[in-house]
Write a protein that holds these residues in place. Structure first.
Motif, PDB file in Angstrom:
ATOM      1  N   SER A 185       0.811   4.092  -3.018  1.00 23.83           N
ATOM      2  CA  SER A 185       0.582   5.255  -2.791  1.00 23.83           C
ATOM      3  C   SER A 185       1.787   6.485  -3.346  1.00 23.83           C
TER       4      SER A 185
ATOM      5  N   VAL B 297      -9.115  -1.396  -2.360  1.00 19.98           N
ATOM      6  CA  VAL B 297      -8.515  -0.316  -2.597  1.00 19.98           C
ATOM      7  C   VAL B 297      -9.263   0.257  -3.831  1.00 19.98           C
TER       8      VAL B 297
ATOM      9  N   THR C 295      -8.868   3.110   1.177  1.00 21.79           N
ATOM     10  CA  THR C 295      -8.630   1.770   1.699  1.00 21.79           C
ATOM     11  C   THR C 295      -9.886   1.552   2.377  1.00 21.79           C
TER      12      THR C 295
ATOM     13  N   LEU D 138       0.753  -1.195   0.135  1.00 19.82           N
ATOM     14  CA  LEU D 138       0.105   0.082   0.024  1.00 19.82           C
ATOM     15  C   LEU D 138       0.833   1.231  -0.010  1.00 19.82           C
TER      16      LEU D 138
ATOM     17  N   LEU E  12      -4.814   7.074  -2.844  1.00 17.60           N
ATOM     18  CA  LEU E  12      -5.651   5.941  -2.866  1.00 17.60           C
ATOM     19  C   LEU E  12      -6.746   6.016  -1.601  1.00 17.60           C
TER      20      LEU E  12
END
Length: 446
Positions: free
Chosen positions: A210, A227, A217, A206, A215
């Motif tokens: 990014s 996501v 989540t 993640l 993003l």
């Protein structure tokens, strides 16, 4: 009593051993990227039925309740958000700086002013061949610098497009890996070492994603994550064990780029892809302004040429050709073709009325001022974006420091824990030794 002491001591030794193992794991991974510090949570063990009364509680030692990852979801989200903003600003500044350097190194502004100065000098003696040759050479230099500037800007655009393509490839690769991690998380036992390692991998993926895009989540109870790309309202990127491909479409004419995820239009506000998209948009504007300026110079000079006669008394022909930075060129290398005299003048005329008209037309078109404006536009944009980038970097560094203080491994703390749990292990061993001695003593009573 002695048997209870043995079980209590044994449970303490087991718990201390697990704590020592966790501490050792922390120390071993102190420099591992994405590793989140673990800690053990202990709970007492209670049993009923002591002295034959089930209402009584007999304390029977300690157990490891769970191994905890010391990561705060809010701080992790802040690191991703601020890191994404910083990545966007940094990639945009890099692109804009390259644009600015391309224009500065071409020296187009200097070439334009030199050409205008050569025309002014020619007014002093319009029949002088050396002065006419100077005008031709300064015109040649001017068109060359326009071509160089155009080529350099094209090179910057090609570099930005290559970076975008690489970023899109990385996003799709990371999204696919995150989907596979989700599948493994749904099958991992709760609080197991496998699950904690997968959670570390999930968070690292993640964090890497990014850097390319902002993003959204949503975390499930089993640790898997859904996501969206482009923020919480953007299209889905990863759902469960499936990921959606992200693609980039380049406008061949303007050189700009647009994105989509699985065919759904995508608007990015964070990550390096957003910064490169902004830089390409600015490049298209700057390149367009430069093309327009080159075309206006050609039109202005050639129109002035057409209203006068050259040194031989012939109607003035085009001095320049083309309409943009790619096609602009010198139409003639013969200085006698410069139409300095009005249409009514004869051969060898020293009348500079048409030259004056050309200079006046150029003054109205103001190529030097407009080129200076283009340079100021990009340089001021670089300066303002640099201030923004530096401010965002300070914020992201602060968020990263805050997360590291909680989730990172502090070797001093772990060293203290090693000593503490080692002493607990030895003390539990001593309890078992005492229990054994007491039991043997009781058995040996005659």
């Amino acid at each position: 009593m002695s048997s209870n002491l043995l079980s209590i001591g044994a449970s303490g030794a087991r718990a201390a051993q697990v704590a020592l193992d966790v501490t050792s794991q922390n120390i071993a991974n102190a420099s591992t990227a994405g590793y989140v510090r673990r800690s053990t949570e202990l709970a007492e063990v209670a049993a009923t039925g002591y002295f034959g009364t089930i209402k009584d509680v007999s304390l029977s030692g300690v157990r490891v309740a769970k191994v905890v990852r010391n990561a705060d979801a809010f701080r992790q989200a802040e690191v991703r958000r601020t890191g994404s903003d910083t990545a966007r600003a940094s990639s945009e500044v890099d692109g804009l700086t390259n644009i600015s350097n391309a224009l500065e190194q071409a020296n187009t502004y200097t070439a334009i002013t030199t050409f205008q100065a050569a025309l002014q000098k020619l007014k002093e003696n319009p029949t002088d061949s050396s002065l006419r040759a100077s005008v031709i050479e300064s015109a040649r230099t001017m068109v060359d610098t326009f071509q160089i500037a155009g080529q350099e800007l094209d090179a910057v655009g090609n570099g930005l497009q290559s970076s975008v393509k690489d970023g899109i490839s990385q996003v799709n690769t990371l999204a696919g890996e995150l989907a596979r991690t989700n599948l493994r998380l749904t099958r991992a036992a709760d609080a197991s070492s496998d699950q904690t390692a997968l959670l570390d991998q999930r968070d690292q993926l993640l964090s890497q994603l990014s850097q390319y895009a902002n993003l959204g989540t949503t975390f499930a109870s089993d640790g898997s994550v859904a996501v969206t790309i482009g923020g919480t309202s953007g299209p889905s990127l990863v759902t469960g064990g499936a990921s959606v491909p992200v693609t980039a479409t380049f406008d061949a004419t303007a050189g700009t780029v647009t994105f989509d995820a699985g065919g759904t239009p995508l608007s990015l506000s964070g990550g390096s892809l957003a910064g490169q998209q902004a830089a390409l948009t600015k490049l298209a504007q700057i390149h367009g302004d430069l093309n327009t300026l080159a075309g206006d110079i050609v039109t202005t000079v050639n129109h002035a040429q057409s209203t006068g006669v050259d040194l031989a008394g012939a109607p003035g022909a085009n001095l320049l050709t083309g309409s943009d930075t790619t096609t602009i060129a010198l139409a003639t290398s013969n200085g006698s073709k410069i139409a300095t005299a009005p249409a009514t003048a004869g051969p060898g005329s020293r009348d500079t009325a048409n030259l004056d008209a050309m200079r006046a037309a150029l003054a109205t078109t103001n190529p030097a001022g407009r080129m200076d404006g283009i340079l100021f536009d990009i340089s001021s944009t670089v300066a303002s974006r640099t201030v923004t980038r530096d401010a965002l970097k300070t914020i992201s560094d602060s968020a990263s420091t805050s997360l590291s203080a909680e989730a990172g491994v502090d070797l001093n703390t772990e060293a203290v824990n090693l000593v503490r749990f080692q002493q607990a292990f030895q003390a539990s061993g001593k309890v078992m030794q005492v229990a054994t001695t007491l039991f043997d003593t009781l058995l040996n009573i005659r």
